[in-house]
Design an enzyme around this catalytic site. Structure first.
Site, PDB file in Angstrom:
ATOM      1  N   HIS A  21       0.819  -1.215   0.000  1.00  0.00           N
ATOM      2  CA  HIS A  21       0.000   0.000   0.000  1.00  0.00           C
ATOM      3  C   HIS A  21       0.851   1.263   0.000  1.00  0.00           C
ATOM      4  CE1 HIS A  21      -3.484  -2.480   1.948  1.00  0.00           C
ATOM      5  NE2 HIS A  21      -3.164  -2.889   0.730  1.00  0.00           N
ATOM      6  N   HIS A  35      -9.170  -2.016  -5.290  1.00  0.00           N
ATOM      7  CA  HIS A  35      -8.094  -2.359  -4.364  1.00  0.00           C
ATOM      8  C   HIS A  35      -7.106  -3.334  -5.009  1.00  0.00           C
ATOM      9  CE1 HIS A  35      -6.058  -2.653  -0.545  1.00  0.00           C
ATOM     10  NE2 HIS A  35      -5.920  -3.935  -0.807  1.00  0.00           N
ATOM     11  N   ASP A  40      -3.075  -2.836  -5.172  1.00  0.00           N
ATOM     12  CA  ASP A  40      -2.057  -3.841  -4.851  1.00  0.00           C
ATOM     13  C   ASP A  40      -1.100  -4.046  -6.023  1.00  0.00           C
ATOM     14  OD1 ASP A  40      -2.912  -4.321  -2.279  1.00  0.00           O
ATOM     15  OD2 ASP A  40      -4.043  -6.132  -2.778  1.00  0.00           O
ATOM     16  N   HIS A  74      -0.928 -11.188  -5.344  1.00  0.00           N
ATOM     17  CA  HIS A  74       0.451 -10.730  -5.205  1.00  0.00           C
ATOM     18  C   HIS A  74       1.448 -11.663  -5.878  1.00  0.00           C
ATOM     19  CE1 HIS A  74      -0.493  -7.398  -2.561  1.00  0.00           C
ATOM     20  NE2 HIS A  74      -1.194  -8.199  -1.784  1.00  0.00           N
TER      21      HIS A  74
END
Length: 304
Positions: free
Chosen positions: A94, A255, A259, A282
């Protein structure tokens, strides 16, 4: 994870330039860490040209530096964890997204704990803090990596994919398609933005971390998130969002863009292209950067 790569050429990268940027003055904020439950102070300090983003653990002997590069990534449970010479920083994505979204190339990020504070689960507090610091241009140029050939990263096991295309834009274009199936309380949704400091600040920075209610119980049983409540992030139960309100209909997809921006910043140079991601996380973002590194020599930021 089974990954298949298609259509990649060794000539896929070409360069363009802009001036590097840092901040004018030191600023700080604080918040509760989602993993440890500690109140953690984070400070942003100006950094010299070509230094990149460096994290510093003020709470450890010698105050070690950890470069924010893909070479420093180690396995994290649903987050990005970096390590250098035994010193680690968790949940970097973030704050890295805030720096990359605002096009800040050089910055020293100091922490008095092992993780970046969670704040409200978004990058909004970091953006506000960095804006108070005032962003300034430096003399040296930065050379973004521009994708000039189509790239496909496919995870057949998870039915996820990441496809990168060339673009005439001088900015990164990101598109995310989220779909956990008809049984999930999180509805299928998409988000698509040209990433500029303005679009990031206005449309992406405030999008918050999301999780399922049963996952919260599992994580707390392992000692994580002891001081985190349903007000601190988006928690979905069987009947939908619990004790909170969405900031946008597609906040979860936004969001995921946040990321990705934070993870792609581990390239240590801006990335320019059109990237479409479906059901990725991720690990896919990290594998995509490793794929790029196989084809081009990208200098990695080094700790002093």
């Amino acid at each position: 994870m089974s990954i298949r790569v298609q259509s990649i050429s060794s000539g896929m990268i070409r360069n363009t330039s802009r001036a590097q940027r840092t901040i004018e003055r030191l600023v700080e904020t604080r918040g509760v860490g989602f993993l440890t439950g500690q109140t953690i102070r984070i400070r942003f300090a100006p950094a010299e040209e070509n230094s990149g983003i460096l994290f510093q653990r003020l709470d450890l002997p010698g105050k070690p530096l950890i470069p924010a590069g893909i070479a420093q990534v180690v396995h994290g449970n649903r987050h990005t964890l970096i390590e250098h010479q035994g010193a680690q920083v968790a949940l970097t994505e973030h704050v890295m997204a805030a720096l990359a979204g605002l096009q800040i190339d050089n910055c020293l990020v100091q922490l008095d704990g092992p993780e970046v504070p969670g704040c409200d689960g978004s990058a909004l507090e970091f953006v506000r803090c960095l804006q108070r610091a005032e962003i300034v241009q430096q003399q040296a140029a930065v050379n973004p990596l521009m994708i000039s050939h189509e790239i496909h990263l496919i995870d057949q096991q998870r039915q996820a994919s990441l496809t990168a295309f060339p673009t005439n834009s001088q900015n990164l274009i990101l598109e995310y398609h989220l779909d956990y199936g008809s049984e999930s309380p999180i509805p299928a949704q998409s988000a698509n933005f040209v990433i500029t400091p303005e679009s990031f600040s206005e449309h992406i920075a405030a999008s918050r971390t999301f999780i399922l209610e049963h996952e919260i119980a599992m994580l707390k049983s392992r000692g994580y998130g002891q001081n985190t409540t349903f007000k601190d992030l988006l928690v979905f139960g069987s009947n939908g969002l619990i004790d909170n309100q969405l900031r946008s209909e597609n906040e979860c997809a936004r969001h995921k863009l946040l990321d990705a921006i934070g993870d792609f910043a581990l390239l240590s140079r801006p990335l320019v292209g059109h990237i479409i991601a479906r059901k990725t996380g991720h690990e896919h973002n990290h594998n995509f950067l490793k794929l790029l590194l196989q084809k081009v020599d990208i200098p990695q930021t080094r700790a002093a």
